[in-house]
Design an enzyme around this catalytic site. Structure first.
Site, mmCIF file in Angstrom:
data_model
loop_
_atom_site.group_PDB
_atom_site.id
_atom_site.type_symbol
_atom_site.label_atom_id
_atom_site.label_comp_id
_atom_site.label_asym_id
_atom_site.label_seq_id
_atom_site.Cartn_x
_atom_site.Cartn_y
_atom_site.Cartn_z
ATOM 1 N N GLY A 185 1.772 2.103 10.872
ATOM 2 C CA GLY A 185 2.665 3.254 10.800
ATOM 3 C C GLY A 185 3.332 3.617 12.118
ATOM 4 N N HIS A 233 -9.712 1.039 4.572
ATOM 5 C CA HIS A 233 -8.461 1.202 5.324
ATOM 6 C C HIS A 233 -8.691 2.136 6.510
ATOM 7 C CE1 HIS A 233 -4.372 2.395 6.316
ATOM 8 N NE2 HIS A 233 -3.991 1.280 5.744
ATOM 9 N N GLY A 283 2.765 -1.225 4.364
ATOM 10 C CA GLY A 283 2.769 0.213 4.097
ATOM 11 C C GLY A 283 4.174 0.720 3.839
ATOM 12 N N SER A 295 3.011 -2.301 10.433
ATOM 13 C CA SER A 295 4.437 -2.310 10.784
ATOM 14 C C SER A 295 5.139 -3.632 10.480
ATOM 15 C CB SER A 295 4.627 -1.912 12.251
ATOM 16 O OG SER A 295 4.130 -0.599 12.471
ATOM 17 N N GLU A 316 -7.050 4.475 7.704
ATOM 18 C CA GLU A 316 -6.782 5.901 7.476
ATOM 19 C C GLU A 316 -7.985 6.574 6.804
ATOM 20 O OE1 GLU A 316 -2.961 5.444 5.592
ATOM 21 O OE2 GLU A 316 -2.105 4.905 7.532
ATOM 22 N N ASN A 370 0.871 -1.181 0.000
ATOM 23 C CA ASN A 370 0.000 0.000 0.000
ATOM 24 C C ASN A 370 0.907 1.229 0.000
ATOM 25 O OD1 ASN A 370 -1.763 2.067 0.557
ATOM 26 N ND2 ASN A 370 -2.342 1.331 2.610
ATOM 27 N N TRP A 371 0.996 1.881 -1.162
ATOM 28 C CA TRP A 371 1.932 3.013 -1.293
ATOM 29 C C TRP A 371 1.382 4.303 -0.685
ATOM 30 C CZ3 TRP A 371 4.208 2.574 -6.996
ATOM 31 C CH2 TRP A 371 4.943 1.374 -7.092
ATOM 32 N N LYS A 372 0.125 4.276 -0.285
ATOM 33 C CA LYS A 372 -0.523 5.460 0.307
ATOM 34 C C LYS A 372 -0.324 6.690 -0.594
ATOM 35 C CE LYS A 372 -0.185 3.221 4.720
ATOM 36 N NZ LYS A 372 -0.191 3.269 6.158
ATOM 37 N N GLU A 420 -5.956 -5.286 10.295
ATOM 38 C CA GLU A 420 -5.046 -4.163 10.455
ATOM 39 C C GLU A 420 -5.377 -3.390 11.729
ATOM 40 O OE1 GLU A 420 -2.800 -3.124 6.675
ATOM 41 O OE2 GLU A 420 -4.339 -1.635 7.045
HETATM 42 P P1 PGA Z 1 2.551 0.193 7.763
HETATM 43 O O1 PGA Z 1 1.122 0.392 7.067
HETATM 44 O O2 PGA Z 1 3.133 -1.084 7.188
HETATM 45 O O3 PGA Z 1 3.332 1.416 7.393
HETATM 46 O O4 PGA Z 1 2.308 0.078 9.225
HETATM 47 C C1 PGA Z 1 0.266 -0.700 6.823
HETATM 48 C C2 PGA Z 1 -1.001 -0.229 6.167
HETATM 49 O O5 PGA Z 1 -1.423 0.906 6.412
HETATM 50 O O6 PGA Z 1 -1.612 -0.978 5.395
#
Ligand code: PGA
Length: 259
Positions: A173, A96, A233, A212, A98, A9-11, A167
Site C-alpha cells: 500500500g 496478512h 491489493g 505495490s 494488516e 485482495n480487495w481488502k 509480502e
Molecule cells: P498493495 O497490497 O498491492 O495495495 O500494496 C498488497 C496486499 O496487501 O496484499
C-alpha cells in the site's frame, strides 16, 4: 508445468454494485483466463456468496481474506473455513500483515489457521514478510524464517495445496514495490528454507509476491525465477489494471509451455 497465480485482495472495499461492475469489467477485458495462470479474487466475507454467483462458469476463483483457526464452535464474530467453502470460496489469505498489525495476529495463530483452512478443503495463501525496521536492522531472514517455521510447523507438506506469499510490510500500500532483486533473493531464501523439510515440495510450492504491484512493474517482478505470481491489493480494484497485470504475468510463461 508449474502454474502461475494472480490473486486480488480487495481488502475492506466494495459493495454489491461495485463488485458486480468489477467482475463484469474483468470479464469484458478477459473473457476467459488462461489455464496456465489462475485468477482469484478475495472479497470481504459478506460478499463471498455474491462472488460465487458472479464468477460461476467464468474460470475465476474466489477466496476469503481471513479464516478462523476453528471449524465450528462458540467463537463469536469468527468465520469458519467450512463456511467460506460452502459460500463458494476455494482459497483464503492467512496472516496478512494488516491482520498482524491491526488485529494482533501472531505466528502461532497463522499456523493454526493455515491448518484449519486445509482441513476445510481451502487453499491457504500464507503471507510472510518483514517490516522496514526489521529489514533495516538486518533481521529480514530471521523474521521470515520464524514466520515460515511457525506456519509449516502445523502443516504436513504432503498437503501440497498451499500458496506462500512474500509480502514485505514496507511495500504494501505504499506505492513502492520491492525491487525484483530483493524479491528474488527472499523467494529463494524461503524456498531453500522449506527445502530443508521437503525438497520436492519446495520446488513445487508456488511463491507469489505482493506489495505495490501494478502493470508497470509486474513484468520485472514476475520474470524472476522464483516468483510464481502476485498478490495484488489496490491495483486489483481496477479491472483494466488487474487484467493488464494478468497479461504481464502470462508474458513471463515461456512460449514452449503449452496450456
Ligand atoms: P498493495 O497490497 O498491492 O495495495 O500494496 C498488497 C496486499 O496487501 O496484499
Amino acid at each position: 508445468m508449474k502454474k502461475k497465480w494472480l490473486i486480488g485482495n480487495w481488502k475492506m472495499h466494495g459493495n454489491l454494485a461495485s463488485n458486480k461492475a468489477l467482475i463484469e469489467g474483468i470479464r469484458a477485458e478477459l473473457p476467459e483466463p488462461d489455464p496456465r495462470a489462475e485468477l482469484v479474487v478475495c472479497p470481504a466475507f459478506p460478499y463471498l456468496y455474491q462472488l460465487k454467483d458472479l464468477t460461476a462458469g467464468t474460470g475465476i476463483y474466489v477466496g476469503a481474506q481471513n479464516a478462523s483457526d476453528h471449524l465450528q464452535g462458540a467463537y463469536t464474530g469468527e468465520t469458519s473455513p467450512l463456511m467460506i467453502k460452502e459460500l463458494g470460496g476455494s482459497f483464503t489469505i492467512i496472516g496478512h500483515s494488516e491482520r498482524r498489525q491491526y488485529q494482533g495476529e501472531n505466528d502461532g495463530l497463522m499456523g493454526r489457521k493455515s491448518l484449519a483452512a486445509i482441513d476445510a478443503g481451502l487453499i491457504p495463501v500464507i503471507c510472510v514478510g518483514e517490516t522496514a525496521e526489521e529489514r533495516d536492522s538486518g533481521r529480514t531472514h530471521e523474521v521470515l524464517a520464524r514466520q515460515l517455521d511457525a506456519a509449516f510447523g502445523y502443516i504436513r507438506t504432503a498437503h501440497d495445496k498451499i500458496i506462500l506469499a512474500y509480502e514485505p510490510r514496507w511495500a504494501i500500500g505504499t506505492g513502492i514495490a520491492a525491487t525484483p532483486e530483493i524479491v528474488q533473493a527472499e523467494h529463494e531464501f524461503l524456498r531453500q528454507r522449506i527445502a530443508i523439510r521437503d525438497k520436492e515440495f519446495a520446488a513445487r510450492l508456488p511463491i507469489i509476491y505482493g506489495g505495490s504491484v501494478k502493470a508497470a512493474n509486474a513484468i520485472s517482478l514476475f520474470s524472476m525465477p522464483d516468483v510464481d505470481g502476485g498478490l495484488i491489493g489496490s491495483a486489483a480494484l481496477n479491472a483494466t489494471e488487474f487484467v493488464a497485470i494478468y497479461r504481464e504475468l502470462l508474458q513471463t510463461i515461456p512460449a514452449d509451455e503449452a496450456a
